[in-house]
Design a protein around this motif. Sequence first.
Motif, PDB file in Angstrom:
ATOM      1  N   TYR A  80       2.106   4.590   2.471  1.00 55.65           N
ATOM      2  CA  TYR A  80       2.176   3.636   3.578  1.00 55.65           C
ATOM      3  C   TYR A  80       3.573   3.034   3.643  1.00 55.65           C
ATOM      4  N   SER A  81       4.334   3.438   4.674  1.00 61.01           N
ATOM      5  CA  SER A  81       5.687   2.914   4.851  1.00 61.01           C
ATOM      6  C   SER A  81       5.683   1.613   5.646  1.00 61.01           C
ATOM      7  N   ASN A  82       4.660   1.411   6.492  1.00 64.12           N
ATOM      8  CA  ASN A  82       4.534   0.158   7.231  1.00 64.12           C
ATOM      9  C   ASN A  82       3.595  -0.786   6.489  1.00 64.12           C
ATOM     10  N   LEU A  97      -8.724   3.667  -1.990  1.00 67.01           N
ATOM     11  CA  LEU A  97      -7.564   3.623  -1.107  1.00 67.01           C
ATOM     12  C   LEU A  97      -6.244   3.393  -1.834  1.00 67.01           C
ATOM     13  N   LEU A  98      -6.262   2.644  -2.940  1.00 63.50           N
ATOM     14  CA  LEU A  98      -5.012   2.168  -3.516  1.00 63.50           C
ATOM     15  C   LEU A  98      -4.630   2.776  -4.857  1.00 63.50           C
ATOM     16  N   ASN A  99      -5.586   3.230  -5.640  1.00 69.36           N
ATOM     17  CA  ASN A  99      -5.244   3.708  -6.975  1.00 69.36           C
ATOM     18  C   ASN A  99      -4.251   4.869  -6.907  1.00 69.36           C
ATOM     19  N   PHE A 100      -3.072   4.671  -7.518  1.00 71.10           N
ATOM     20  CA  PHE A 100      -1.997   5.665  -7.540  1.00 71.10           C
ATOM     21  C   PHE A 100      -1.532   6.035  -6.135  1.00 71.10           C
ATOM     22  N   THR A 101      -1.531   5.035  -5.251  1.00 70.36           N
ATOM     23  CA  THR A 101      -1.031   5.204  -3.891  1.00 70.36           C
ATOM     24  C   THR A 101       0.259   4.416  -3.739  1.00 70.36           C
ATOM     25  N   VAL A 103       2.471   2.015  -1.723  1.00 70.47           N
ATOM     26  CA  VAL A 103       2.376   1.009  -0.666  1.00 70.47           C
ATOM     27  C   VAL A 103       3.563   0.071  -0.793  1.00 70.47           C
ATOM     28  N   TRP A 104       4.181  -0.233   0.337  1.00 65.31           N
ATOM     29  CA  TRP A 104       5.372  -1.076   0.333  1.00 65.31           C
ATOM     30  C   TRP A 104       4.981  -2.550   0.440  1.00 65.31           C
ATOM     31  N   ASP A 105       4.441  -2.952   1.585  1.00 62.38           N
ATOM     32  CA  ASP A 105       3.975  -4.327   1.801  1.00 62.38           C
ATOM     33  C   ASP A 105       2.466  -4.299   1.984  1.00 62.38           C
ATOM     34  N   LEU A 106       1.756  -5.086   1.183  1.00 65.17           N
ATOM     35  CA  LEU A 106       0.301  -4.998   1.134  1.00 65.17           C
ATOM     36  C   LEU A 106      -0.331  -6.373   1.281  1.00 65.17           C
ATOM     37  N   LEU A 157      10.986   2.960   0.142  1.00 63.03           N
ATOM     38  CA  LEU A 157       9.729   3.659   0.344  1.00 63.03           C
ATOM     39  C   LEU A 157       9.387   4.514  -0.862  1.00 63.03           C
ATOM     40  N   LEU A 158      10.373   5.198  -1.398  1.00 62.31           N
ATOM     41  CA  LEU A 158      10.131   6.043  -2.556  1.00 62.31           C
ATOM     42  C   LEU A 158      10.013   5.235  -3.838  1.00 62.31           C
ATOM     43  N   ALA A 159      10.474   3.984  -3.766  1.00 66.90           N
ATOM     44  CA  ALA A 159      10.434   3.096  -4.932  1.00 66.90           C
ATOM     45  C   ALA A 159      11.164   3.707  -6.116  1.00 66.90           C
ATOM     46  N   VAL A 160      12.183   4.475  -5.832  1.00 64.23           N
ATOM     47  CA  VAL A 160      12.991   5.087  -6.879  1.00 64.23           C
ATOM     48  C   VAL A 160      14.448   4.767  -6.579  1.00 64.23           C
TER      49      VAL A 160
END
Length: 223
Positions: A80-82, A97-101, A103-106, A157-160
């Motif tokens: 999820y980029s948005n 929905l979220l485990n090992f997903t 997400v940027w802003d949640l 987005l990639l968090a890297v």
Amino acid sequence: MKLTAFSTFYFWLALFLAGFLGIADSFVGSQKNHTLIFTKESIIRNCSCLADIRDCDYSLANLLCNCRTVLPSTMEKTDYSNDLTIWFTDTSVLEMLLNFTMVWDLKLSFCGTTPLPTEYLTIWGLRKLRVKNKVKGQFPEQSVTIYSSSKNEKEDLLAVHNKDRQMFVYISFLDTSLFNGYSLLKSYSVENVSSITEHFHNLLYSNVFSTSDNRSYVVTFIY
């Protein structure tokens, strides 16, 4: 003469409408869609919304957002980029929905009335978290910022992040009991973690994280 005046009138009317519609299209195109996912009577609804919807107002979401029904068996892991908002009544939908997903802003809104047990979710790249609950706790709405965005949205987005040839990977562990609203939302981060298995061997799923010479984890615990 009348025909000429009539034609001129419609020419300017068409020109005005074209300009107005162009402005409207530009305005709509500039709006930032965000994703809303909620469950209602064992049905999952995936919605795209132009504006924030009042928490847990299912009827309003169906009215104002573009929603579609999704079967649990067809749900796939998605990045999820948005902005992503989830309304939920139990932890099962969060795990799905979220485990090992990534997400940027949640934003997570607890719409149930029964207090939640302590379970842990693993989320990649989480930058900002907002939580809200309907349980009569002391803290109904809280937020926490894990890290600030950089100028390069693709990196976020990639968090890297590549710094001195070393990759920094952001990962958060979320305690679901925080939605009960009985204490302040807290978080702390541990940087330069080369191996999650060695540093946090008691964590669930710790064995799924790979070890690499040029990869370092930034581990955040939210509770």
